[in-house]
Design an enzyme around this catalytic site. Sequence first.
Site, PDB file in Angstrom:
ATOM      1  N   GLY A 113     -48.147  17.585   7.895  1.00 38.93           N
ATOM      2  CA  GLY A 113     -48.837  17.794   6.620  1.00 38.93           C
ATOM      3  C   GLY A 113     -49.225  19.255   6.426  1.00 38.93           C
ATOM      4  O   GLY A 113     -48.809  20.134   7.194  1.00 38.93           O
ATOM      5  N   PHE A 114     -50.007  19.492   5.399  1.00 40.68           N
ATOM      6  CA  PHE A 114     -50.371  20.872   5.050  1.00 40.68           C
ATOM      7  C   PHE A 114     -51.130  21.555   6.188  1.00 40.68           C
ATOM      8  O   PHE A 114     -50.642  22.531   6.794  1.00 40.68           O
ATOM      9  CB  PHE A 114     -51.191  20.843   3.750  1.00 40.68           C
ATOM     10  CG  PHE A 114     -51.930  22.116   3.437  1.00 40.68           C
ATOM     11  CD1 PHE A 114     -51.252  23.328   3.348  1.00 40.68           C
ATOM     12  CD2 PHE A 114     -53.299  22.095   3.221  1.00 40.68           C
ATOM     13  CE1 PHE A 114     -51.946  24.502   3.059  1.00 40.68           C
ATOM     14  CE2 PHE A 114     -53.983  23.250   2.921  1.00 40.68           C
ATOM     15  CZ  PHE A 114     -53.308  24.464   2.854  1.00 40.68           C
TER      16      PHE A 114
ATOM     17  N   LEU B  94     -55.365  14.578  12.554  1.00 34.59           N
ATOM     18  CA  LEU B  94     -55.321  15.000  11.147  1.00 34.59           C
ATOM     19  C   LEU B  94     -54.655  13.961  10.255  1.00 34.59           C
ATOM     20  O   LEU B  94     -54.715  14.087   9.029  1.00 34.59           O
ATOM     21  CB  LEU B  94     -54.557  16.329  11.016  1.00 34.59           C
ATOM     22  CG  LEU B  94     -55.353  17.641  11.158  1.00 34.59           C
ATOM     23  CD1 LEU B  94     -56.097  17.712  12.475  1.00 34.59           C
ATOM     24  CD2 LEU B  94     -54.413  18.846  11.045  1.00 34.59           C
TER      25      LEU B  94
ATOM     26  N   TYR C 294     -62.825   7.494   0.065  1.00 36.77           N
ATOM     27  CA  TYR C 294     -62.357   8.544   0.979  1.00 36.77           C
ATOM     28  C   TYR C 294     -63.520   9.113   1.773  1.00 36.77           C
ATOM     29  O   TYR C 294     -63.469   9.220   3.005  1.00 36.77           O
ATOM     30  CB  TYR C 294     -61.658   9.643   0.169  1.00 36.77           C
ATOM     31  CG  TYR C 294     -61.158  10.792   1.012  1.00 36.77           C
ATOM     32  CD1 TYR C 294     -60.153  10.611   1.944  1.00 36.77           C
ATOM     33  CD2 TYR C 294     -61.700  12.066   0.868  1.00 36.77           C
ATOM     34  CE1 TYR C 294     -59.692  11.668   2.711  1.00 36.77           C
ATOM     35  CE2 TYR C 294     -61.246  13.131   1.628  1.00 36.77           C
ATOM     36  CZ  TYR C 294     -60.239  12.925   2.554  1.00 36.77           C
ATOM     37  OH  TYR C 294     -59.794  13.973   3.314  1.00 36.77           O
TER      38      TYR C 294
ATOM     39  N   LYS D   9     -63.953   8.758   5.885  1.00 32.17           N
ATOM     40  CA  LYS D   9     -64.065   9.896   6.802  1.00 32.17           C
ATOM     41  C   LYS D   9     -65.424   9.882   7.514  1.00 32.17           C
ATOM     42  O   LYS D   9     -65.530  10.272   8.685  1.00 32.17           O
ATOM     43  CB  LYS D   9     -63.873  11.210   6.039  1.00 32.17           C
ATOM     44  CG  LYS D   9     -62.423  11.488   5.682  1.00 32.17           C
ATOM     45  CD  LYS D   9     -61.585  11.756   6.941  1.00 32.17           C
ATOM     46  CE  LYS D   9     -60.188  12.214   6.614  1.00 32.17           C
ATOM     47  NZ  LYS D   9     -59.410  12.545   7.820  1.00 32.17           N
TER      48      LYS D   9
END
Length: 320
Positions: free
Chosen positions: A10-11, A73, A146, A150
């Site tokens: 991913g980023f 991640l 979200y 988290k």
Amino acid sequence: MKVLITGGGGFLGSHLTDAFLERGDEVFILETGMTLKVKHRISDPRLHFVRDSVFNETILEGLIARADLVYHLAAVVGVEHYVGDPYQVLNVNVNGTQNVLKLAFKHGKRVVFSSTSEVYGRNPKIPWGEDDDRVLGSTRIDRWCYSTSKAIGEHFCFAYAKMGLKTTVVRYFNVYGPRLDAIDVGRVITIFLGQALRNEPVTVIGDGSQTRCFTYVADAIEATVEAGLREEAVGEVFNIGTDREHTIRDLAERLIRLAGSKSAIRCVPQHEVYGPSYEDIPRRVPNVDKMRRILGVTARTPLDEGLARTIAYFRQAPHF
Ligand code: UDP
């Protein structure tokens, strides 16, 4: 050192992969998606790309057993997912994280968990220190799934830390840069950039007075590496970002100017973009003293410079 990065394709994961390879370490990526963001590294013998998921416990355990350090991640990120597929957000972010921590605990491996500034919700007391309150809306508003997912991951980290596992939590504040999302999708910068590059109206939600602290990826990655290496970071949680605050309207104006675009700004109501199950966060600003003091990192890249590098990247990588 052997570093396992879940979501390494991913980023943030791809930039973290670059950082550890450049340090001379060996990197194992566990990733459900494509190799696109690490394709410039794929021939490096110190990079191992495993296309699978954190739900495959056999593969996950094999990788954790070999690693010296684990970065977790892998997650479902992005407002379109919070309001479009809350089940996946909760399942991957809660149950996937539980798998990683359970197996890291079994093998006694240090874990850095990527959390988010979303955990503070819309706490009006700015700037936010790491121990400040979480202020969220109703569970009927999907956006908050979200943040909640988290925060559960963070609780798991602290719970395992109490049982002796070395864990560190990092909360990212609007990190951006090359390889962010595909143009036109994901986060605000790639959405605005697609519009600006085509000289179409840039869609500012509301009146654009909402603020964010945009953090250039190289700064965020420097802090992330330190979070995994410094002994003083064990058991801690860190805001990762800059405390320079910009309105979304200011961001739109800068992107238009830096891209040399003829776009105008068009203010749109938020329900037009995300539907009714979305609630915007008016201001988001971290206190970054702890990052500076314990990780020894300050996010210094000015917004114009980071945006210019991001624009240059997306101009030469139109497939992104
Ligand atoms: N935003 C906007 N136009 C868009 C997409 C997003 O004005 O087309 C705004 C959004 O309402 C929010 C900010 O940009 O205030 C940042 O949105 P993003 O989705 O990048 O992430 P967030 O910081 O809200 O998690």
